[in-house]
Write an enzyme that holds these catalytic residues in place. Structure first.
Site, PDB file in Angstrom:
ATOM      1  N   TYR A  17       0.837  -1.201   0.000  1.00  0.00           N
ATOM      2  CA  TYR A  17       0.000   0.000   0.000  1.00  0.00           C
ATOM      3  C   TYR A  17       0.873   1.254   0.000  1.00  0.00           C
ATOM      4  O   TYR A  17       0.670   2.174  -0.796  1.00  0.00           O
ATOM      5  CB  TYR A  17      -0.945  -0.006   1.212  1.00  0.00           C
ATOM      6  CG  TYR A  17      -1.720   1.275   1.365  1.00  0.00           C
ATOM      7  CD1 TYR A  17      -2.748   1.584   0.478  1.00  0.00           C
ATOM      8  CD2 TYR A  17      -1.421   2.183   2.375  1.00  0.00           C
ATOM      9  CE1 TYR A  17      -3.443   2.775   0.596  1.00  0.00           C
ATOM     10  CE2 TYR A  17      -2.116   3.369   2.501  1.00  0.00           C
ATOM     11  CZ  TYR A  17      -3.128   3.664   1.607  1.00  0.00           C
ATOM     12  OH  TYR A  17      -3.809   4.846   1.719  1.00  0.00           O
ATOM     13  N   GLU A  39     -11.537   5.903   4.338  1.00  0.00           N
ATOM     14  CA  GLU A  39     -11.085   6.830   5.384  1.00  0.00           C
ATOM     15  C   GLU A  39     -12.206   7.101   6.389  1.00  0.00           C
ATOM     16  O   GLU A  39     -11.947   7.254   7.581  1.00  0.00           O
ATOM     17  CB  GLU A  39     -10.571   8.143   4.782  1.00  0.00           C
ATOM     18  CG  GLU A  39      -9.298   8.004   3.982  1.00  0.00           C
ATOM     19  CD  GLU A  39      -8.066   7.582   4.778  1.00  0.00           C
ATOM     20  OE1 GLU A  39      -8.108   7.571   6.027  1.00  0.00           O
ATOM     21  OE2 GLU A  39      -7.055   7.254   4.146  1.00  0.00           O
ATOM     22  N   TRP A  47      -5.274   2.034  10.252  1.00  0.00           N
ATOM     23  CA  TRP A  47      -5.406   1.873   8.798  1.00  0.00           C
ATOM     24  C   TRP A  47      -5.209   0.419   8.384  1.00  0.00           C
ATOM     25  O   TRP A  47      -5.852  -0.066   7.468  1.00  0.00           O
ATOM     26  CB  TRP A  47      -4.429   2.794   8.063  1.00  0.00           C
ATOM     27  CG  TRP A  47      -4.598   2.720   6.587  1.00  0.00           C
ATOM     28  CD1 TRP A  47      -3.686   2.263   5.685  1.00  0.00           C
ATOM     29  CD2 TRP A  47      -5.752   3.073   5.812  1.00  0.00           C
ATOM     30  NE1 TRP A  47      -4.199   2.315   4.411  1.00  0.00           N
ATOM     31  CE2 TRP A  47      -5.471   2.809   4.469  1.00  0.00           C
ATOM     32  CE3 TRP A  47      -7.016   3.585   6.133  1.00  0.00           C
ATOM     33  CZ2 TRP A  47      -6.381   3.039   3.432  1.00  0.00           C
ATOM     34  CZ3 TRP A  47      -7.930   3.814   5.103  1.00  0.00           C
ATOM     35  CH2 TRP A  47      -7.603   3.546   3.783  1.00  0.00           C
TER      36      TRP A  47
END
Length: 187
Positions: A17, A39, A47
């Site tokens: 990522y 988000e 995350w």
């Protein structure tokens, strides 16, 4: 060994990522909507939790197709909040559905969500020069401004911290630290 931003762990998913997506400028509306949804769900969580559930989110939310999401009914809402593969937060699921509507309205007004969001930076990424993690803020005047405007347009779960994470992820700001190998590559 490549030097990466401080937040990247040894997890191959996190490394991929960071190396391939985070901070790369995104101009595609579908991808921008996906990041906005992710988000939103990340608020209050790590995350990596979201990354590990990303494919489940894609399946559950019709590949983040906002034109489908805007038409979700109560049965689909119930299906989503019962889906153990995603974050089952009722308010965030409702926000995703209403944000799809707000997203489409922005597209109608500006021609695309991309034109709208990138207008905040005159269409160019902002390249910050943070040397270490302590320098990277959680919010900025830009994220405050975008957050306020999105809320005015009916978006939910778009506080300044969420929006700053969104503009970092989508390359509107380049917050790779100066010692990260991606710092000069993302523009």
């Amino acid at each position: 060994m490549k030097k990466r931003c401080h937040w990247v762990t040894n997890d191959p998913l996190y490394i991929a990522y960071h190396d391939e997506e985070w901070g790369v400028p995104v101009y595609d509306d579908a991808t921008l909507f996906e990041f906005l949804v992710l988000e939103t769900f990340q608020a209050g969580l790590s995350w990596i939790t979201i990354l590990k559930k990303r494919e489940n989110f894609r399946k559950a939310f019709d590949q983040f197709d906002y034109k489908k999401i805007v038409n979700y009914d109560d049965a689909k809402f119930q299906e989503l909040i019962n889906n153990a593969g995603i974050i089952r937060n009722k308010l965030k699921v409702k926000a995703t559905i209403s944000n799809a509507d707000a997203f489409i309205k922005v597209q109608e007004e500006f021609g695309s969500f991309s034109k709208y969001i990138w207008a905040f930076t005159d269409g160019k990424p902002i390249k910050n020069a943070f040397e270490n993690r302590e320098d990277v803020p959680a919010t900025t005047p830009l994220s405050d401004k975008i957050s306020k405007d999105l809320k005015k347009r009916g978006f939910k779960f778009v506080g300044s911290t969420v929006i700053y994470a969104f503009i970092q992820a989508t390359g509107i700001v380049n917050d790779h630290t100066t010692d990260c190998f991606r710092y000069d590559e993302c523009n």
